[in-house]
Design a protein around this motif. Structure first.
Motif, PDB file in Angstrom:
ATOM      1  N   ALA A  53       0.827  -1.208   0.000  1.00  0.00           N
ATOM      2  CA  ALA A  53       0.000   0.000   0.000  1.00  0.00           C
ATOM      3  C   ALA A  53       0.859   1.255   0.000  1.00  0.00           C
ATOM      4  O   ALA A  53       0.584   2.213  -0.727  1.00  0.00           O
ATOM      5  CB  ALA A  53      -0.931  -0.007   1.207  1.00  0.00           C
ATOM      6  N   ALA A  54       1.914   1.269   0.823  1.00  0.00           N
ATOM      7  CA  ALA A  54       2.792   2.437   0.896  1.00  0.00           C
ATOM      8  C   ALA A  54       3.479   2.685  -0.438  1.00  0.00           C
ATOM      9  O   ALA A  54       3.588   3.831  -0.908  1.00  0.00           O
ATOM     10  CB  ALA A  54       3.825   2.242   2.007  1.00  0.00           C
ATOM     11  N   LEU A  55       3.962   1.615  -1.068  1.00  0.00           N
ATOM     12  CA  LEU A  55       4.630   1.762  -2.356  1.00  0.00           C
ATOM     13  C   LEU A  55       3.664   2.287  -3.409  1.00  0.00           C
ATOM     14  O   LEU A  55       4.006   3.176  -4.199  1.00  0.00           O
ATOM     15  CB  LEU A  55       5.212   0.417  -2.792  1.00  0.00           C
ATOM     16  N   MET A  56       2.451   1.757  -3.423  1.00  0.00           N
ATOM     17  CA  MET A  56       1.443   2.217  -4.375  1.00  0.00           C
ATOM     18  C   MET A  56       1.167   3.704  -4.181  1.00  0.00           C
ATOM     19  O   MET A  56       1.116   4.475  -5.151  1.00  0.00           O
ATOM     20  CB  MET A  56       0.167   1.395  -4.206  1.00  0.00           C
ATOM     21  N   LEU A  57       1.004   4.136  -2.953  1.00  0.00           N
ATOM     22  CA  LEU A  57       0.755   5.551  -2.679  1.00  0.00           C
ATOM     23  C   LEU A  57       1.897   6.408  -3.210  1.00  0.00           C
ATOM     24  O   LEU A  57       1.672   7.472  -3.805  1.00  0.00           O
ATOM     25  CB  LEU A  57       0.597   5.767  -1.173  1.00  0.00           C
ATOM     26  N   ASN A  58       3.114   5.952  -3.009  1.00  0.00           N
ATOM     27  CA  ASN A  58       4.261   6.741  -3.469  1.00  0.00           C
ATOM     28  C   ASN A  58       4.373   6.751  -4.983  1.00  0.00           C
ATOM     29  O   ASN A  58       4.678   7.774  -5.596  1.00  0.00           O
ATOM     30  CB  ASN A  58       5.550   6.198  -2.857  1.00  0.00           C
ATOM     31  N   LEU A  59       4.117   5.605  -5.603  1.00  0.00           N
ATOM     32  CA  LEU A  59       4.240   5.504  -7.058  1.00  0.00           C
ATOM     33  C   LEU A  59       3.198   6.338  -7.797  1.00  0.00           C
ATOM     34  O   LEU A  59       3.461   6.832  -8.893  1.00  0.00           O
ATOM     35  CB  LEU A  59       4.133   4.044  -7.493  1.00  0.00           C
ATOM     36  N   ILE A  60       2.019   6.490  -7.199  1.00  0.00           N
ATOM     37  CA  ILE A  60       0.991   7.299  -7.873  1.00  0.00           C
ATOM     38  C   ILE A  60       1.110   8.777  -7.505  1.00  0.00           C
ATOM     39  O   ILE A  60       0.325   9.603  -7.975  1.00  0.00           O
ATOM     40  CB  ILE A  60      -0.439   6.790  -7.564  1.00  0.00           C
ATOM     41  N   GLY A  61       2.081   9.097  -6.652  1.00  0.00           N
ATOM     42  CA  GLY A  61       2.281  10.486  -6.267  1.00  0.00           C
ATOM     43  C   GLY A  61       1.214  11.022  -5.331  1.00  0.00           C
ATOM     44  O   GLY A  61       0.908  12.218  -5.348  1.00  0.00           O
ATOM     45  N   ALA A  62       0.649  10.162  -4.504  1.00  0.00           N
ATOM     46  CA  ALA A  62      -0.421  10.567  -3.596  1.00  0.00           C
ATOM     47  C   ALA A  62       0.123  11.441  -2.465  1.00  0.00           C
ATOM     48  O   ALA A  62       1.292  11.349  -2.081  1.00  0.00           O
ATOM     49  CB  ALA A  62      -1.111   9.340  -3.010  1.00  0.00           C
ATOM     50  N   ASP A  63      -0.746  12.267  -1.936  1.00  0.00           N
ATOM     51  CA  ASP A  63      -0.456  13.064  -0.747  1.00  0.00           C
ATOM     52  C   ASP A  63      -0.828  12.207   0.457  1.00  0.00           C
ATOM     53  O   ASP A  63      -2.009  12.039   0.771  1.00  0.00           O
ATOM     54  CB  ASP A  63      -1.282  14.361  -0.793  1.00  0.00           C
ATOM     55  N   TRP A  64       0.172  11.641   1.136  1.00  0.00           N
ATOM     56  CA  TRP A  64      -0.113  10.677   2.186  1.00  0.00           C
ATOM     57  C   TRP A  64       0.888  10.764   3.314  1.00  0.00           C
ATOM     58  O   TRP A  64       1.981  11.305   3.148  1.00  0.00           O
ATOM     59  CB  TRP A  64      -0.146   9.256   1.625  1.00  0.00           C
ATOM     60  N   GLN A  65       0.483  10.236   4.450  1.00  0.00           N
ATOM     61  CA  GLN A  65       1.393  10.148   5.580  1.00  0.00           C
ATOM     62  C   GLN A  65       1.234   8.796   6.267  1.00  0.00           C
ATOM     63  O   GLN A  65       0.125   8.258   6.363  1.00  0.00           O
ATOM     64  CB  GLN A  65       1.154  11.262   6.590  1.00  0.00           C
ATOM     65  N   PRO A  66       2.348   8.218   6.741  1.00  0.00           N
ATOM     66  CA  PRO A  66       2.257   6.972   7.484  1.00  0.00           C
ATOM     67  C   PRO A  66       1.916   7.231   8.945  1.00  0.00           C
ATOM     68  O   PRO A  66       2.331   8.243   9.521  1.00  0.00           O
ATOM     69  CB  PRO A  66       3.668   6.392   7.355  1.00  0.00           C
ATOM     70  N   THR A  67       1.158   6.320   9.529  1.00  0.00           N
ATOM     71  CA  THR A  67       0.901   6.316  10.961  1.00  0.00           C
ATOM     72  C   THR A  67       1.496   5.030  11.518  1.00  0.00           C
ATOM     73  O   THR A  67       1.081   3.932  11.135  1.00  0.00           O
ATOM     74  CB  THR A  67      -0.605   6.381  11.260  1.00  0.00           C
ATOM     75  N   PHE A  68       2.495   5.187  12.376  1.00  0.00           N
ATOM     76  CA  PHE A  68       3.220   4.025  12.883  1.00  0.00           C
ATOM     77  C   PHE A  68       2.345   3.164  13.779  1.00  0.00           C
ATOM     78  O   PHE A  68       1.680   3.658  14.689  1.00  0.00           O
ATOM     79  CB  PHE A  68       4.460   4.479  13.650  1.00  0.00           C
ATOM     80  N   VAL A  69       2.376   1.871  13.516  1.00  0.00           N
ATOM     81  CA  VAL A  69       1.697   0.883  14.349  1.00  0.00           C
ATOM     82  C   VAL A  69       2.777   0.065  15.058  1.00  0.00           C
ATOM     83  O   VAL A  69       3.623  -0.560  14.404  1.00  0.00           O
ATOM     84  CB  VAL A  69       0.789  -0.031  13.504  1.00  0.00           C
ATOM     85  N   ASP A  70       2.772   0.080  16.370  1.00  0.00           N
ATOM     86  CA  ASP A  70       3.796  -0.608  17.164  1.00  0.00           C
ATOM     87  C   ASP A  70       3.439  -2.090  17.283  1.00  0.00           C
ATOM     88  O   ASP A  70       2.855  -2.531  18.275  1.00  0.00           O
ATOM     89  CB  ASP A  70       3.904   0.050  18.538  1.00  0.00           C
ATOM     90  N   PHE A  71       3.803  -2.835  16.281  1.00  0.00           N
ATOM     91  CA  PHE A  71       3.446  -4.253  16.219  1.00  0.00           C
ATOM     92  C   PHE A  71       4.283  -5.085  17.185  1.00  0.00           C
ATOM     93  O   PHE A  71       3.759  -5.966  17.876  1.00  0.00           O
ATOM     94  CB  PHE A  71       3.652  -4.774  14.788  1.00  0.00           C
ATOM     95  N   PHE A  72       5.584  -4.822  17.251  1.00  0.00           N
ATOM     96  CA  PHE A  72       6.488  -5.704  17.976  1.00  0.00           C
ATOM     97  C   PHE A  72       6.478  -5.451  19.486  1.00  0.00           C
ATOM     98  O   PHE A  72       6.123  -6.334  20.262  1.00  0.00           O
ATOM     99  CB  PHE A  72       7.912  -5.560  17.425  1.00  0.00           C
ATOM    100  N   LYS A  73       6.875  -4.288  19.907  1.00  0.00           N
ATOM    101  CA  LYS A  73       7.016  -4.030  21.340  1.00  0.00           C
ATOM    102  C   LYS A  73       5.669  -3.822  22.021  1.00  0.00           C
ATOM    103  O   LYS A  73       5.416  -4.337  23.111  1.00  0.00           O
ATOM    104  CB  LYS A  73       7.916  -2.810  21.566  1.00  0.00           C
ATOM    105  N   GLY A  74       4.794  -3.076  21.368  1.00  0.00           N
ATOM    106  CA  GLY A  74       3.520  -2.755  21.990  1.00  0.00           C
ATOM    107  C   GLY A  74       2.388  -3.695  21.666  1.00  0.00           C
ATOM    108  O   GLY A  74       1.336  -3.661  22.316  1.00  0.00           O
ATOM    109  N   GLY A  75       2.585  -4.536  20.639  1.00  0.00           N
ATOM    110  CA  GLY A  75       1.518  -5.449  20.242  1.00  0.00           C
ATOM    111  C   GLY A  75       0.235  -4.719  19.902  1.00  0.00           C
ATOM    112  O   GLY A  75      -0.872  -5.192  20.193  1.00  0.00           O
ATOM    113  N   GLU A  76       0.388  -3.555  19.252  1.00  0.00           N
ATOM    114  CA  GLU A  76      -0.751  -2.649  19.079  1.00  0.00           C
ATOM    115  C   GLU A  76      -1.910  -3.263  18.319  1.00  0.00           C
ATOM    116  O   GLU A  76      -3.080  -3.034  18.654  1.00  0.00           O
ATOM    117  CB  GLU A  76      -0.282  -1.363  18.395  1.00  0.00           C
TER     118      GLU A  76
END
Length: 214
Positions: free
Chosen positions: A18-41
């Motif tokens: 999804a992130a690569l697709m957003l970048n390749l199409i030149g979208a205006d986007w921002q990532p929101t970090f999900v703490d998968f490992f330490k926080g088990g979010e």
């Protein structure tokens, strides 16, 4: 505020699609970090209630829409942008065929293999790892044969099928213990063609959370 918000973390190949697709199409986007490992979010009740009941990334937020599953996100972005979109019913069905094959047989095996090798405690059982590796080799051989006769999965231009299939293949070879691009030469050449597209970035550059806090 950016048009798109993507819940993601750097080690997720599913989120990288999804992130690569957003970048390749030149979208205006921002990532929101999900703490998968330490926080088990993703396993928390709050995440499952507020973000994604399935407890997964990626999740794309666009206005009032909240979309999960990378194949759905790729299709949505292709339709909205007109980029990487399969043309006509036959191409749409063929792209879907390869996206499902990817989710089940390519990254569907590569993802668990890489997780068990690098992040699981204890690491994966050798018998399980051998089983997954055999399935990985079989699936990558199918993709490699497909790419022997064409520049991209469906033909002479990249589509959502390519963005899906390439996702896990850009992670470092030492995370797998074998070099996919050198073992499967047609896959390797295809990865270089995708890498040459404007907007391409490595997953560890494109998404937050590298190195992981384990």
């Amino acid at each position: 505020m950016p048009e798109y918000q993507l819940y993601c973390f750097a080690q997720s190949g599913n989120a990288y699609r999804a992130a690569l697709m957003l970048n390749l199409i030149g979208a205006d986007w921002q990532p929101t970090f999900v703490d998968f490992f330490k926080g088990g979010e993703t396993r928390t009740p709050k995440y499952r209630a507020d973000v994604n009941e399935m407890g997964e990334v990626p999740v794309l937020v666009h206005g009032s829409k909240k979309l999960s599953q990378s194949g759905v996100i790729l299709t949505y972005l292709a339709e909205r942008s007109g980029k990487f979109r399969p043309d006509g019913e036959d191409e749409q069905l063929e792209a879907l065929r390869w996206i499902i094959f990817d989710n089940q047989k390519v990254n569907g095996f590569l993802g668990p293999y890489r997780f068990l090798k690098n992040f699981a405690k204890p690491a994966g059982d050798p018998a399980v790892m051998a089983f997954l590796r055999s399935r990985i080799d079989n699936s990558l051989a199918i993709v490699d044969k497909r790419l022997a006769a064409r520049a991209f999965v469906l033909g002479d231009r990249p589509t959502t099928a390519d963005i899906s299939l390439c996702a896990y293949l850009y992670y470092p070879a030492d995370e797998f213990g074998f070099d996919i691009a050198h073992t499967y030469v047609n896959v390797g050449a295809w990865l270089e063609r995708i890498k040459a597209l404007p907007g391409w970035k490595h997953p560890y550059e494109l998404m937050p959370g590298y190195p992981p806090q384990l």
